[in-house]
Design a protein around this motif. Sequence first.
Motif, mmCIF file in Angstrom:
data_model
loop_
_atom_site.group_PDB
_atom_site.id
_atom_site.type_symbol
_atom_site.label_atom_id
_atom_site.label_comp_id
_atom_site.label_asym_id
_atom_site.label_seq_id
_atom_site.Cartn_x
_atom_site.Cartn_y
_atom_site.Cartn_z
ATOM 1 N N ALA A 187 0.842 -1.197 0.000
ATOM 2 C CA ALA A 187 0.000 0.000 0.000
ATOM 3 C C ALA A 187 0.875 1.244 0.000
ATOM 4 O O ALA A 187 2.043 1.209 0.387
ATOM 5 N N THR A 188 0.284 2.336 -0.413
ATOM 6 C CA THR A 188 0.929 3.641 -0.314
ATOM 7 C C THR A 188 -0.181 4.689 -0.386
ATOM 8 O O THR A 188 -1.364 4.359 -0.495
ATOM 9 N N HIS A 189 0.178 5.952 -0.296
ATOM 10 C CA HIS A 189 -0.812 7.018 -0.461
ATOM 11 C C HIS A 189 -1.431 6.917 -1.850
ATOM 12 O O HIS A 189 -0.740 6.647 -2.842
ATOM 13 N N TRP A 190 -2.729 7.158 -1.950
ATOM 14 C CA TRP A 190 -3.449 6.945 -3.216
ATOM 15 C C TRP A 190 -2.875 7.749 -4.374
ATOM 16 O O TRP A 190 -3.024 7.355 -5.544
ATOM 17 N N ALA A 191 -2.216 8.877 -4.095
ATOM 18 C CA ALA A 191 -1.701 9.726 -5.171
ATOM 19 C C ALA A 191 -0.364 9.236 -5.715
ATOM 20 O O ALA A 191 0.137 9.787 -6.701
ATOM 21 N N PHE A 192 0.212 8.173 -5.108
ATOM 22 C CA PHE A 192 1.585 7.801 -5.455
ATOM 23 C C PHE A 192 1.736 6.317 -5.777
ATOM 24 O O PHE A 192 2.754 5.707 -5.453
ATOM 25 N N TYR A 193 0.727 5.744 -6.435
ATOM 26 C CA TYR A 193 0.861 4.368 -6.895
ATOM 27 C C TYR A 193 1.888 4.259 -8.031
ATOM 28 O O TYR A 193 2.583 3.251 -8.154
ATOM 29 N N GLU A 194 1.977 5.292 -8.854
ATOM 30 C CA GLU A 194 2.831 5.229 -10.045
ATOM 31 C C GLU A 194 4.301 4.979 -9.711
ATOM 32 O O GLU A 194 4.930 4.103 -10.333
ATOM 33 N N PRO A 195 4.908 5.712 -8.754
ATOM 34 C CA PRO A 195 6.317 5.418 -8.457
ATOM 35 C C PRO A 195 6.536 4.023 -7.879
ATOM 36 O O PRO A 195 7.575 3.399 -8.130
ATOM 37 N N THR A 204 -14.550 7.594 -2.861
ATOM 38 C CA THR A 204 -15.750 8.204 -2.280
ATOM 39 C C THR A 204 -15.785 9.721 -2.434
ATOM 40 O O THR A 204 -16.833 10.332 -2.214
ATOM 41 N N ALA A 205 -14.684 10.327 -2.791
ATOM 42 C CA ALA A 205 -14.601 11.792 -2.828
ATOM 43 C C ALA A 205 -15.265 12.373 -4.069
ATOM 44 O O ALA A 205 -15.432 11.704 -5.096
ATOM 45 N N ASP A 206 -15.638 13.627 -3.962
ATOM 46 C CA ASP A 206 -16.164 14.387 -5.101
ATOM 47 C C ASP A 206 -15.096 14.421 -6.196
ATOM 48 O O ASP A 206 -13.939 14.750 -5.935
ATOM 49 N N PRO A 207 -15.432 14.071 -7.438
ATOM 50 C CA PRO A 207 -14.448 14.057 -8.520
ATOM 51 C C PRO A 207 -13.703 15.375 -8.691
ATOM 52 O O PRO A 207 -12.516 15.383 -9.048
ATOM 53 N N LEU A 208 -14.363 16.494 -8.429
ATOM 54 C CA LEU A 208 -13.685 17.782 -8.547
ATOM 55 C C LEU A 208 -12.621 17.952 -7.456
ATOM 56 O O LEU A 208 -11.556 18.529 -7.701
ATOM 57 N N VAL A 209 -12.912 17.427 -6.269
ATOM 58 C CA VAL A 209 -11.923 17.476 -5.191
ATOM 59 C C VAL A 209 -10.744 16.573 -5.535
ATOM 60 O O VAL A 209 -9.578 16.934 -5.323
ATOM 61 N N VAL A 210 -11.017 15.398 -6.091
ATOM 62 C CA VAL A 210 -9.955 14.483 -6.502
ATOM 63 C C VAL A 210 -9.085 15.122 -7.578
ATOM 64 O O VAL A 210 -7.850 15.044 -7.526
ATOM 65 N N GLN A 211 -9.729 15.782 -8.526
ATOM 66 C CA GLN A 211 -8.986 16.435 -9.600
ATOM 67 C C GLN A 211 -8.044 17.493 -9.039
ATOM 68 O O GLN A 211 -6.873 17.586 -9.443
ATOM 69 N N ALA A 212 -8.532 18.271 -8.098
ATOM 70 C CA ALA A 212 -7.698 19.313 -7.493
ATOM 71 C C ALA A 212 -6.542 18.705 -6.709
ATOM 72 O O ALA A 212 -5.405 19.209 -6.758
ATOM 73 N N ALA A 213 -6.806 17.610 -5.999
ATOM 74 C CA ALA A 213 -5.757 16.967 -5.212
ATOM 75 C C ALA A 213 -4.696 16.342 -6.114
ATOM 76 O O ALA A 213 -3.501 16.412 -5.806
ATOM 77 N N ARG A 214 -5.128 15.757 -7.211
ATOM 78 C CA ARG A 214 -4.156 15.181 -8.139
ATOM 79 C C ARG A 214 -3.271 16.264 -8.752
ATOM 80 O O ARG A 214 -2.056 16.073 -8.922
ATOM 81 N N ALA A 215 -3.856 17.403 -9.056
ATOM 82 C CA ALA A 215 -3.072 18.505 -9.602
ATOM 83 C C ALA A 215 -2.052 19.009 -8.578
ATOM 84 O O ALA A 215 -0.907 19.315 -8.909
ATOM 85 N N ALA A 216 -2.472 19.048 -7.313
ATOM 86 C CA ALA A 216 -1.590 19.546 -6.254
ATOM 87 C C ALA A 216 -0.428 18.601 -5.984
ATOM 88 O O ALA A 216 0.640 19.039 -5.534
ATOM 89 N N ASN A 238 4.580 13.657 -7.315
ATOM 90 C CA ASN A 238 4.486 12.323 -7.888
ATOM 91 C C ASN A 238 5.559 12.107 -8.939
ATOM 92 O O ASN A 238 6.227 11.061 -8.976
ATOM 93 N N GLN A 239 5.773 13.109 -9.796
ATOM 94 C CA GLN A 239 6.784 12.997 -10.836
ATOM 95 C C GLN A 239 8.176 12.899 -10.235
ATOM 96 O O GLN A 239 9.029 12.130 -10.714
ATOM 97 N N GLN A 240 8.427 13.653 -9.170
ATOM 98 C CA GLN A 240 9.716 13.580 -8.490
ATOM 99 C C GLN A 240 9.955 12.178 -7.936
ATOM 100 O O GLN A 240 11.042 11.611 -8.060
ATOM 101 N N PHE A 241 8.908 11.606 -7.350
ATOM 102 C CA PHE A 241 9.041 10.262 -6.794
ATOM 103 C C PHE A 241 9.273 9.233 -7.893
ATOM 104 O O PHE A 241 10.050 8.276 -7.713
ATOM 105 N N VAL A 242 8.604 9.395 -9.044
ATOM 106 C CA VAL A 242 8.812 8.493 -10.174
ATOM 107 C C VAL A 242 10.262 8.569 -10.630
ATOM 108 O O VAL A 242 10.906 7.540 -10.898
ATOM 109 N N GLU A 243 10.790 9.783 -10.744
ATOM 110 C CA GLU A 243 12.191 9.954 -11.159
ATOM 111 C C GLU A 243 13.138 9.316 -10.164
ATOM 112 O O GLU A 243 14.121 8.674 -10.549
ATOM 113 N N SER A 244 12.859 9.471 -8.876
ATOM 114 C CA SER A 244 13.695 8.832 -7.845
ATOM 115 C C SER A 244 13.600 7.311 -7.944
ATOM 116 O O SER A 244 14.587 6.600 -7.728
ATOM 117 N N ALA A 245 12.413 6.812 -8.268
ATOM 118 C CA ALA A 245 12.225 5.373 -8.387
ATOM 119 C C ALA A 245 13.065 4.804 -9.528
ATOM 120 O O ALA A 245 13.569 3.672 -9.440
#
Length: 231
Positions: free
Chosen positions: A128-136, A203-215, A220-227
């Motif tokens: 498991a990891t934080h939902w925003a960082f599955y990619e790395p 379960t979250a509002d899609p607009l809230v998810v979109q904003a969180a992913r942007a933030a 996330n990209q930094q973590f991918v590069e480190s990976a």
Amino acid sequence: MADSTAPEQSRPLNIGMLLYPNFTLLDLAGPHAALGMHGMTHLLWKTMDPVWTDTGISINPTTTFANAPTDLDVIFVPGGHGTGDAMRDKDILEFLAAAAWSARFVTSVCTGSLLLAKAGLLEGRRAATHWAFYEPLEAMGIEASHDRVVVDGNRYTGGGVTAGIDFGLTLLAALKGEATAKFTQLAMEYDPQPPFKEGHPRTADPLVVQAARAATAEMNQQFVESARTMT
């Protein structure tokens, strides 16, 4: 041969918790609230100098890497904004690999699992990891799970931040038995009743998810590069 992961009710636990610059305080504090009253906690860093979290609060190490116990029941890694830099830190990765060799349980919360993966400790495992960082995590060949707590052998990993309490109680049940974990949950008054249903993208509002992913996109990209970077 005795089962090294079997609960031992009477013996105090020996818990090692990694510190590194810009980790998330709650990633560590949540699990410690569940585990800490049942043994000795070693806060581990390269030196004895204070380590700053990503919210501007410092934590004092209790033990250096060089002096860390070799009979840990648990080696634990928090996540946080500093995960990407820590993934490039050879001293941290070598220490984790060595500590995991003798520890009974190898564990993490949030993006701490990225550090376990980078240290070669999650090969062939789900985590498991934080939902925003599955990619790395997946960039290192690890099967990322959306579960709040994942148990794969003696690897216990929790999702993002507040999942650390669920993780801590789950691990405590394995270490000390379900009765002890239930007692501890009650002592903590862990009875979550969140005011909103925005705790996960499912379960979250899609607009809230979109904003969180942007933030979190840049991190996330930094973590991918480190990976993908050789250490």
